[in-house]
Design an enzyme around this catalytic site. Structure first.
Site, mmCIF file in Angstrom:
data_model
loop_
_atom_site.group_PDB
_atom_site.id
_atom_site.type_symbol
_atom_site.label_atom_id
_atom_site.label_comp_id
_atom_site.label_asym_id
_atom_site.label_seq_id
_atom_site.Cartn_x
_atom_site.Cartn_y
_atom_site.Cartn_z
ATOM 1 N N LYS A 276 -5.158 -4.144 0.196
ATOM 2 C CA LYS A 276 -5.086 -2.938 1.044
ATOM 3 C C LYS A 276 -6.391 -2.153 0.899
ATOM 4 O O LYS A 276 -7.066 -2.225 -0.144
ATOM 5 C CB LYS A 276 -3.907 -2.040 0.673
ATOM 6 C CG LYS A 276 -3.998 -1.334 -0.697
ATOM 7 C CD LYS A 276 -4.355 0.164 -0.636
ATOM 8 C CE LYS A 276 -5.193 0.612 -1.793
ATOM 9 N NZ LYS A 276 -4.981 1.672 -2.618
ATOM 10 N N ASP B 97 2.018 1.610 -4.883
ATOM 11 C CA ASP B 97 1.497 0.905 -3.709
ATOM 12 C C ASP B 97 2.382 -0.262 -3.264
ATOM 13 O O ASP B 97 2.138 -0.853 -2.221
ATOM 14 C CB ASP B 97 0.097 0.337 -4.016
ATOM 15 C CG ASP B 97 -0.981 1.420 -4.007
ATOM 16 O OD1 ASP B 97 -0.776 2.460 -3.354
ATOM 17 O OD2 ASP B 97 -2.022 1.210 -4.648
#
Ligand SMILES: C[C@](O)(CO)[C@H](O)COP(=O)(O)OP(=O)(O)OC[C@H]1O[C@@H](n2ccc(N)nc2=O)[C@H](O)[C@@H]1O
Ligand SMILES: Nc1ncnc2c1ncn2[C@@H]1O[C@H](COP(=O)(O)OP(=O)(O)OP(=O)(O)O)[C@@H](O)[C@H]1O
Length: 297
Positions: free
Chosen positions: A10, A136
């Protein structure tokens, strides 16, 4: 039988810290997306109930401390399933880089075991389990583009950003996320990113505006801890990047460019003083790629 899942890295297009919470965490507002730099997680059925793990990288733990192992153990605990699995991690994402490599491995393990063990859990249920592993992980379960609030677990999906190339460069040393947050002084933040403007830019597929609104309040903190971050950022601008930002708590810096030739130029320019440099495509949406399929041995 075994199953493979792609675990993409990411990046943060924005990262804002709003205030420090009573639980010690910072309340965040971020726009996150995925890039085509990915680990691959192979999951092999085992006859007994045990979990075992191996990784192609010596930089990550190969036992119950690995986030992929923890994901498998937690999934077993939550569902009461008694099956075993051998997890093999092909590591491509740099470790402790601000690219959520470990979180993405955990998320891919949850997605893969959901298929292998035919659990029929929804993405929302997997994200709920993932939130117990790390901030996350819920984002990585969906692996799309989203606004993330809270510690990162409150997600609002967005369409993918306009297509482009992403050049990532990781300085030699990692930084600790806890150290970075500890040094952050919210009252001294000079400029908060304009999250709403970034969201509009993405919705309008406005590439120049995406570049204009890149912003991360942790960048100046990490730059003070590791001067290489600033050096890489300056080089990327010098070599013609359209926009440059540090991802997460760093220290990886990424540049956005439209043309492949420009991405190659950046990679060549950076290789001289930075060993880990990658040019990949922006993803922004979960690609049910060639890797995400069931195979029989
Ligand atoms: C910076 C991000 O990558 C943004 O997506 C994530 O918030 C980091 O998530 P992570 O690597 O899973 O880190 P965590 O294990 O949750 O946090 C490590 C430490 O950083 C600090 N921390 C982390 C996240 C947050 N919202 N506020 C914090 O203050 C806390 O001291 C925490 O103990
Ligand atoms: N599967 C895994 N892959 C990478 N690191 C792992 C894994 N499992 C556990 N870890 C540990 O987690 C720590 C953080 O690694 P990771 O690569 O996820 O950091 P990061 O990219 O900075 O994450 P984030 O962007 O979420 O802060 C490392 O010190 C590593 O030992």
């Amino acid at each position: 039988m075994y199953i493979s899942e792609k675990a993409p890295a990411k990046i943060n297009l924005t990262l804002d810290a709003l205030y420090k919470r009573t639980d010690g965490y910072h309340e965040l507002e971020m726009v996150m997306t995925t890039v085509d730099l990915a680990d691959r997680i192979d999951m092999f059925e085992l006859p007994g109930p045990a979990i075992s793990l191996e990784s192609s990288s010596g930089l990550v733990p190969q036992d119950e401390r690995n986030l992929a192992y923890r994901a498998a153990a937690l999934l077993k605990e939550k569902t009461g399933i008694k099956r075993g699995v051998h997890i093999r991690i092909h590591k491509q994402i740099p470790v402790a880089a601000g690219l959520a490599g470990g979180s993405s491995d955990a998320a891919a393990t949850l997605r893969g075991l959901n298929r292998l063990w035919k659990l029929h859990l929804s993405d929302a249920e997997l994200a709920g389990i993932g939130a117990e592993i790390g901030s996350d992980v819920p984002f990585c379960v969906y692996a799309n583009t989203a606004i993330a609030r809270g510690r990162g677990e409150l997600l609002t999906p967005l369409p993918p950003p306009p297509p482009c190339w992403v050049v990532l460069a990781k300085p030699a040393h990692g930084v600790s996320t806890a150290d970075v947050f500890q040094r952050l002084r919210i009252d001294q933040i000079e400029e908060h990113p304009r999250t709403k403007a970034m969201v509009e830019a993405i919705k309008n597929r406005d590439y120049p505006s995406v570049n204009r609104h890149l912003g991360n309040v942790l960048e100046s903190v990490t730059m003070k801890m590791d001067p290489e971050v600033r050096k890489i950022k300056e080089k990327m601008i010098q070599f013609g990047a359209d926009g440059v930002l540090m991802s997460g708590s760093g220290p990886t810096v990424f540049a956005l460019v439209k043309k492949e030739a420009r991405a190659r130029r950046l990679v060549n320019g950076l290789r001289g003083f930075c060993q880990q440099v990658y040019a990949v495509r922006m993803l922004g949406t979960r690609s049910e790629g060639v890797l995400d399929k069931i195979r029989t041995k």
